[in-house]
Design an enzyme around this catalytic site. Sequence first.
Site, PDB file in Angstrom:
ATOM      1  N   LYS A  36      22.036  58.263 100.048  1.00 24.72           N
ATOM      2  CA  LYS A  36      22.305  59.176 101.164  1.00 24.72           C
ATOM      3  C   LYS A  36      21.318  60.346 101.129  1.00 24.72           C
ATOM      4  O   LYS A  36      20.662  60.575 100.101  1.00 24.72           O
ATOM      5  CB  LYS A  36      23.750  59.683 101.064  1.00 24.72           C
ATOM      6  CG  LYS A  36      24.055  60.451  99.778  1.00 24.72           C
ATOM      7  CD  LYS A  36      25.553  60.676  99.590  1.00 24.72           C
ATOM      8  CE  LYS A  36      25.841  61.391  98.278  1.00 24.72           C
ATOM      9  NZ  LYS A  36      27.282  61.503  98.023  1.00 24.72           N
ATOM     10  N   ARG A 141      39.431  65.335  99.943  1.00 24.64           N
ATOM     11  CA  ARG A 141      38.538  65.626 101.076  1.00 24.64           C
ATOM     12  C   ARG A 141      38.552  64.480 102.079  1.00 24.64           C
ATOM     13  O   ARG A 141      38.111  64.633 103.210  1.00 24.64           O
ATOM     14  CB  ARG A 141      37.111  65.921 100.607  1.00 24.64           C
ATOM     15  CG  ARG A 141      36.405  64.736  99.983  1.00 24.64           C
ATOM     16  CD  ARG A 141      34.921  64.990  99.714  1.00 24.64           C
ATOM     17  NE  ARG A 141      34.354  63.797  99.087  1.00 24.64           N
ATOM     18  CZ  ARG A 141      33.118  63.700  98.670  1.00 24.64           C
ATOM     19  NH1 ARG A 141      32.278  64.723  98.777  1.00 24.64           N
ATOM     20  NH2 ARG A 141      32.669  62.584  98.120  1.00 24.64           N
ATOM     21  N   CYS A 311       8.251  83.864  99.940  1.00 23.11           N
ATOM     22  CA  CYS A 311       8.161  83.951 101.402  1.00 23.11           C
ATOM     23  C   CYS A 311       8.451  82.583 102.012  1.00 23.11           C
ATOM     24  O   CYS A 311       8.678  81.620 101.284  1.00 23.11           O
ATOM     25  CB  CYS A 311       6.762  84.385 101.826  1.00 23.11           C
ATOM     26  SG  CYS A 311       6.148  85.848 100.990  1.00 23.11           S
ATOM     27  N   ASP A 313       6.294  80.655 103.418  1.00 21.00           N
ATOM     28  CA  ASP A 313       5.167  79.733 103.211  1.00 21.00           C
ATOM     29  C   ASP A 313       4.334  80.021 101.976  1.00 21.00           C
ATOM     30  O   ASP A 313       3.352  79.324 101.738  1.00 21.00           O
ATOM     31  CB  ASP A 313       4.219  79.799 104.420  1.00 21.00           C
ATOM     32  CG  ASP A 313       4.983  79.824 105.722  1.00 21.00           C
ATOM     33  OD1 ASP A 313       5.618  78.809 106.030  1.00 21.00           O
ATOM     34  OD2 ASP A 313       4.994  80.880 106.383  1.00 21.00           O
TER      35      ASP A 313
HETATM   36  C1  LIG Z   1      27.404  61.139  96.607  1.00 20.99           C
HETATM   37  C2  LIG Z   1      28.472  60.226  96.170  1.00 20.99           C
HETATM   38  C3  LIG Z   1      28.301  59.434  95.025  1.00 20.99           C
HETATM   39  C4  LIG Z   1      27.125  59.582  94.079  1.00 20.99           C
HETATM   40  O1  LIG Z   1      27.314  60.689  93.238  1.00 20.99           O
HETATM   41  P1  LIG Z   1      26.271  61.049  92.067  1.00 20.99           P
HETATM   42  O2  LIG Z   1      26.904  62.168  91.353  1.00 20.99           O
HETATM   43  O3  LIG Z   1      24.998  61.435  92.746  1.00 20.99           O
HETATM   44  O4  LIG Z   1      26.105  59.820  91.249  1.00 20.99           O
HETATM   45  C5  LIG Z   1      29.282  58.492  94.747  1.00 20.99           C
HETATM   46  N1  LIG Z   1      30.369  58.362  95.539  1.00 20.99           N
HETATM   47  C6  LIG Z   1      30.585  59.125  96.617  1.00 20.99           C
HETATM   48  C7  LIG Z   1      31.812  58.933  97.439  1.00 20.99           C
HETATM   49  C8  LIG Z   1      29.642  60.113  96.954  1.00 20.99           C
HETATM   50  O5  LIG Z   1      29.872  60.891  98.022  1.00 20.99           O
END
Ligand SMILES: *Cc1c(COP(=O)(O)O)cnc(C)c1O
Length: 371
Positions: A36, A141, A311, A313
């Site tokens: 991601k 969450r 800054c 840049d």
């Molecule tokens: C981002 C995420 C991960 C990966 O977590 P890391 O700590 O980067 O290994 C795994 N599961 C979910 C649901 C996440 O949002």
Amino acid sequence: MDATNQTHVEINLNAIKANAKAIKKHTGSKLIAVVKADAYGHGVIPVTEALQNIADMFAVATVDEGIELRQAGIQNPILILFSPLPDLAVDIVDYDLTAAVDNWSLAEQLNRVILDRNHQSQPVKIKKAKIHINVNTGMNRCGVRFTEANRFIKDLESLSLLEMEGVFTHFATADENDQSFAQIQLNRFHSVIKNTLNISLKHVANSAAALTIPESHLDVVRTGLSLYGIYPAKEKPVQLQPALSWKARIGWIDYIEPGEGISYGLTFKTQNRIRVAGIQVGYGDGYPRALSGKGEVLIGGIRRPILGRVCMDMIVCRLMSTDNITVGDEVVLIGKQGNEEIGVDEIADHANTISYEILTNIGKRVKRIYK
Ligand SMILES: *Cc1c(COP(=O)(O)O)cnc(C)c1O
């Protein structure tokens, strides 16, 4: 133009492959490679191409991120980690994505889209939508509450065009020393999966758990940060190599007279005549402004303090009058130079944040160069 003339990051794809293999070996589980947020700033297309024969599945946060991978020709299964809104069901089906599901409306919508698609295809080929049930065991969450999960799964059985391939949960505290809450979450998860023997992929372990909680490995681990060679906590039970180095070039060198100030607000005041270098990188590239007056960079294999404010840049660093350094010399913001090294964690500590945020904030203007 040679891209290395400007601030850029160099990404070692072999390091990412080696890290992925090391995690698979350490856990003995399958691997969902979490890519991601543009593979944590490393560039999602090159990273997934490098991992396509090592990762069993990729995971992203949004449907758009999944579509981007499909359009680039990635054929591995792709898990969307967070239940997308039901209106996105058409894209999920048409791009053959695997959605995390935590609510009935999405499940029903996916089932309906598959029904439509099956009607449209001649001769009729029965296709199903694979889903992973997201269970909330205490992160609070997203996800179906663990006490409701078995009933939800039972209800889903009435949607005959869904295939429940996976069930998962996410730890809130796996990177902390005290693992008692992680154990509570794991127990809650077990109370759900003891009744779901027909679901083949049970997963919970993020990087921290993959490295340090063996009983969390289950069928498949779901790691992001560690693939990129960064540890989520102090323990280093597996040898990982950082994949990313961030570089820039010196753009300007001069002497500043005593009693003058440097950069916006003139917050750094010279006491003696000093030699300084201007470097073209700044918070507009994602280099944290919080490093004003605190951070260091490497020039000529030596740590150099940042003087005054970062800054948008530019940053200014101190040189020694005896250094044999000229305009165009390499500056390392993250990575190794000579015998010195600046890790992402050091930058994160100065900026009072975590390595994840530093990596994902590296800006668009910073070219990615692959080795
Ligand atoms: C981002 C995420 C991960 C990966 O977590 P890391 O700590 O980067 O290994 C795994 N599961 C979910 C649901 C996440 O949002």
